[in-house]
Design a protein around this motif. Structure first.
Motif, PDB file in Angstrom:
ATOM      1  N   GLY A 104      52.016  32.282  55.448  1.00 34.20           N
ATOM      2  CA  GLY A 104      53.282  32.132  54.733  1.00 34.20           C
ATOM      3  C   GLY A 104      53.203  32.168  53.225  1.00 34.20           C
ATOM      4  N   GLU A 105      53.771  31.137  52.614  1.00 35.24           N
ATOM      5  CA  GLU A 105      53.953  31.105  51.166  1.00 35.24           C
ATOM      6  C   GLU A 105      52.630  31.120  50.410  1.00 35.24           C
ATOM      7  OE1 GLU A 105      55.856  31.168  47.579  1.00 35.24           O
ATOM      8  OE2 GLU A 105      56.725  31.437  49.579  1.00 35.24           O
ATOM      9  N   LYS A 106      51.620  30.443  50.916  1.00 41.51           N
ATOM     10  CA  LYS A 106      50.326  30.419  50.232  1.00 41.51           C
ATOM     11  C   LYS A 106      49.720  31.818  50.158  1.00 41.51           C
ATOM     12  CE  LYS A 106      48.999  25.638  51.269  1.00 41.51           C
ATOM     13  NZ  LYS A 106      47.989  24.767  51.932  1.00 41.51           N
ATOM     14  N   HIS A 107      49.888  32.588  51.224  1.00 35.82           N
ATOM     15  CA  HIS A 107      49.393  33.960  51.251  1.00 35.82           C
ATOM     16  C   HIS A 107      50.099  34.806  50.199  1.00 35.82           C
ATOM     17  CE1 HIS A 107      47.863  37.707  52.968  1.00 35.82           C
ATOM     18  NE2 HIS A 107      49.103  38.173  53.021  1.00 35.82           N
ATOM     19  N   ARG A 108      51.418  34.680  50.116  1.00 40.00           N
ATOM     20  CA  ARG A 108      52.181  35.457  49.144  1.00 40.00           C
ATOM     21  C   ARG A 108      51.833  35.038  47.711  1.00 40.00           C
ATOM     22  NH1 ARG A 108      57.040  35.320  51.325  1.00 40.00           N
ATOM     23  NH2 ARG A 108      57.810  33.459  50.269  1.00 40.00           N
ATOM     24  N   THR A 109      51.676  33.744  47.484  1.00 37.79           N
ATOM     25  CA  THR A 109      51.321  33.260  46.148  1.00 37.79           C
ATOM     26  C   THR A 109      49.976  33.818  45.706  1.00 37.79           C
ATOM     27  OG1 THR A 109      52.583  31.212  46.426  1.00 37.79           O
ATOM     28  CG2 THR A 109      50.853  31.213  44.758  1.00 37.79           C
ATOM     29  N   LEU A 110      49.002  33.800  46.617  1.00 43.02           N
ATOM     30  CA  LEU A 110      47.696  34.372  46.284  1.00 43.02           C
ATOM     31  C   LEU A 110      47.832  35.859  45.993  1.00 43.02           C
ATOM     32  CD1 LEU A 110      44.632  34.167  46.008  1.00 43.02           C
ATOM     33  CD2 LEU A 110      44.461  34.567  48.489  1.00 43.02           C
ATOM     34  N   GLY A 111      48.633  36.552  46.792  1.00 41.52           N
ATOM     35  CA  GLY A 111      48.839  37.981  46.563  1.00 41.52           C
ATOM     36  C   GLY A 111      49.427  38.255  45.199  1.00 41.52           C
ATOM     37  N   GLN A 112      50.385  37.439  44.763  1.00 44.57           N
ATOM     38  CA  GLN A 112      50.992  37.624  43.453  1.00 44.57           C
ATOM     39  C   GLN A 112      49.973  37.403  42.334  1.00 44.57           C
ATOM     40  OE1 GLN A 112      54.295  34.904  43.636  1.00 44.57           O
ATOM     41  NE2 GLN A 112      55.558  36.286  44.856  1.00 44.57           N
ATOM     42  N   LEU A 113      49.123  36.404  42.493  1.00 44.69           N
ATOM     43  CA  LEU A 113      48.099  36.138  41.481  1.00 44.69           C
ATOM     44  C   LEU A 113      47.073  37.269  41.423  1.00 44.69           C
ATOM     45  CD1 LEU A 113      47.507  32.314  42.046  1.00 44.69           C
ATOM     46  CD2 LEU A 113      48.745  33.400  40.168  1.00 44.69           C
ATOM     47  N   VAL A 114      46.658  37.757  42.588  1.00 42.76           N
ATOM     48  CA  VAL A 114      45.667  38.845  42.634  1.00 42.76           C
ATOM     49  C   VAL A 114      46.233  40.108  41.994  1.00 42.76           C
ATOM     50  CG1 VAL A 114      44.422  40.412  44.179  1.00 42.76           C
ATOM     51  CG2 VAL A 114      44.409  37.952  44.624  1.00 42.76           C
ATOM     52  N   ILE A 115      47.454  40.470  42.365  1.00 43.52           N
ATOM     53  CA  ILE A 115      48.072  41.678  41.814  1.00 43.52           C
ATOM     54  C   ILE A 115      48.315  41.504  40.310  1.00 43.52           C
ATOM     55  CG2 ILE A 115      50.103  43.161  41.860  1.00 43.52           C
ATOM     56  CD1 ILE A 115      48.164  43.448  44.252  1.00 43.52           C
ATOM     57  N   GLY A 116      48.802  40.331  39.908  1.00 46.00           N
ATOM     58  CA  GLY A 116      49.072  40.087  38.492  1.00 46.00           C
ATOM     59  C   GLY A 116      47.817  40.178  37.642  1.00 46.00           C
ATOM     60  N   LYS A 117      46.730  39.587  38.114  1.00 44.49           N
ATOM     61  CA  LYS A 117      45.475  39.629  37.356  1.00 44.49           C
ATOM     62  C   LYS A 117      44.900  41.044  37.328  1.00 44.49           C
ATOM     63  CE  LYS A 117      45.185  35.266  36.258  1.00 44.49           C
ATOM     64  NZ  LYS A 117      45.277  34.823  34.838  1.00 44.49           N
ATOM     65  N   SER A 118      45.048  41.784  38.430  1.00 40.77           N
ATOM     66  CA  SER A 118      44.570  43.170  38.462  1.00 40.77           C
ATOM     67  C   SER A 118      45.325  44.030  37.454  1.00 40.77           C
ATOM     68  CB  SER A 118      44.734  43.753  39.874  1.00 40.77           C
ATOM     69  OG  SER A 118      43.992  43.024  40.815  1.00 40.77           O
ATOM     70  N   LEU A 119      46.644  43.857  37.406  1.00 38.25           N
ATOM     71  CA  LEU A 119      47.450  44.617  36.458  1.00 38.25           C
ATOM     72  C   LEU A 119      47.150  44.205  35.020  1.00 38.25           C
ATOM     73  CD1 LEU A 119      50.862  44.655  38.361  1.00 38.25           C
ATOM     74  CD2 LEU A 119      49.217  46.530  38.133  1.00 38.25           C
ATOM     75  N   SER A 120      46.862  42.933  34.817  1.00 39.07           N
ATOM     76  CA  SER A 120      46.487  42.468  33.477  1.00 39.07           C
ATOM     77  C   SER A 120      45.199  43.138  33.011  1.00 39.07           C
ATOM     78  CB  SER A 120      46.325  40.949  33.492  1.00 39.07           C
ATOM     79  OG  SER A 120      46.004  40.461  32.200  1.00 39.07           O
ATOM     80  N   SER A 121      44.223  43.272  33.918  1.00 40.94           N
ATOM     81  CA  SER A 121      42.974  43.956  33.569  1.00 40.94           C
ATOM     82  C   SER A 121      43.224  45.425  33.244  1.00 40.94           C
ATOM     83  CB  SER A 121      41.982  43.852  34.736  1.00 40.94           C
ATOM     84  OG  SER A 121      41.651  42.507  34.995  1.00 40.94           O
ATOM     85  N   PHE A 122      44.102  46.059  34.016  1.00 41.83           N
ATOM     86  CA  PHE A 122      44.458  47.459  33.779  1.00 41.83           C
ATOM     87  C   PHE A 122      45.058  47.640  32.387  1.00 41.83           C
ATOM     88  CE2 PHE A 122      48.393  50.129  34.036  1.00 41.83           C
ATOM     89  CZ  PHE A 122      47.791  51.362  33.918  1.00 41.83           C
ATOM     90  N   VAL A 123      45.976  46.743  32.001  1.00 48.58           N
ATOM     91  CA  VAL A 123      46.605  46.844  30.683  1.00 48.58           C
ATOM     92  C   VAL A 123      45.596  46.588  29.571  1.00 48.58           C
ATOM     93  CG1 VAL A 123      48.370  45.861  29.169  1.00 48.58           C
ATOM     94  CG2 VAL A 123      48.880  46.261  31.580  1.00 48.58           C
ATOM     95  N   ARG A 124      44.693  45.644  29.779  1.00 45.49           N
ATOM     96  CA  ARG A 124      43.672  45.373  28.757  1.00 45.49           C
ATOM     97  C   ARG A 124      42.777  46.583  28.529  1.00 45.49           C
ATOM     98  NH1 ARG A 124      43.452  40.011  30.917  1.00 45.49           N
ATOM     99  NH2 ARG A 124      41.648  40.558  32.211  1.00 45.49           N
ATOM    100  N   ILE A 125      42.484  47.328  29.589  1.00 52.22           N
ATOM    101  CA  ILE A 125      41.684  48.546  29.447  1.00 52.22           C
ATOM    102  C   ILE A 125      42.421  49.563  28.574  1.00 52.22           C
ATOM    103  CG2 ILE A 125      40.761  50.547  30.692  1.00 52.22           C
ATOM    104  CD1 ILE A 125      40.213  48.626  33.051  1.00 52.22           C
TER     105      ILE A 125
END
Length: 264
Positions: free
Chosen positions: A55-76
């Motif tokens: 449920g919610e814990k899975h979605r929250t982790l997914g949001q953090l993983v995607i957000g951090k991945s996109l942050s790394s992409f922008v930093r590059i």
């Protein structure tokens, strides 16, 4: 009305800086390896999380993983000198609690990544066709992004998220802004956002994105070299709520007029 970078920095012919051109194409080649590897990592994390975090814990982790991945992409992109981002106001609003509707104009393909990397715990209302893209589908579902069609299903799912203090990123234009090269600043708003605001009573946070470049906008291929660096400015307005007795059509019109004023 705030100043617009598009009127301050003219579009010039590409190729002025050989070094920047080399960096641009080297970064594009790097992304051919970065994204498939990133998708694989996300799939593994998603599989493990689905078994351990329902449920919610899975979605929250997914949001953090995607957000951090996109942050790394922008930093590059920033490190390579491709993009400069001015979004101090956005950082200050990133922790606003839900329920919250984040409404942004949509000039270019990277708008969602630029916003998601700041808000992190947010679900994006996305084009349903994007779920056909194998590079996007798994991560989008992991983070709980909602396809915009069927429309009635999207509305019900979005209202359910808002009832549980969720935060939704919405592009009320429905697609990237058309005719940017001819001076167009905004498409007509679609009614979905106003309907959600009316049904949920959640505040709407307006976000204004402007740039000195047409790169990644309608009609600009991803491999075509733009003038570099690209400057993107992201500003944030005051939260808005639908007024007592205000119709969804009137609220949508009021919101669109605000965006035209700020972006014009």
């Amino acid at each position: 009305m705030n100043s617009n970078p598009e009127s301050e920095i003219p579009i010039v012919q590409p190729g002025k800086s050989f070094l920047l051109a080399v960096r641009f194409y080297a970064t594009m080649l790097f992304m051919l390896f970065y994204w498939p590897l990133g998708v694989l990592v996300v799939m593994i994390i998603c599989l493990c999380s689905s078994m351990l975090n329902p449920g919610e814990k899975h979605r929250t982790l997914g949001q953090l993983v995607i957000g951090k991945s996109l942050s790394s992409f922008v930093r590059i992109l920033e490190w390579a000198g491709i993009i400069r981002i001015h979004d101090a106001g956005l950082i200050g609003k990133a922790d606003m609690p839900g329920p919250l509707l984040i409404a942004s104009n949509h000039p270019a393909l990277w708008d969602a990544p630029l916003l998601i990397r700041r808000f992190l715990r947010v679900s994006c209302i996305m084009k349903a066709e994007l779920l056909n893209n194998p590079l996007l589908r798994n991560g989008a579902l992991f983070a709980g992004f909602l396809p915009n069609t069927p429309r009635l299903e999207m509305i019900h799912a979005a209202l359910d998220r808002l009832k549980n203090n969720g935060r939704l990123l919405f592009f009320p234009e429905g697609t990237r802004t058309r005719n940017r090269d001819k001076g167009g600043i905004l498409n007509r708003f679609r009614p979905g956002l106003a309907l959600l605001a009316s049904q949920s009573k959640a505040p709407v946070l307006p976000v204004f994105i402007s740039s000195n470049s047409l790169y990644l906008q309608k009609g600009w291929p991803i491999w075509r070299l733009p003038p570099l660096p690209i400057t993107v400015t992201i500003r944030v307005g005051d939260p808005m709520k639908i007024g007592e007795g205000e119709s969804t059509r009137d609220f949508s019109r009021r919101l669109e007029e605000l965006f035209r004023k700020e972006l014009g």
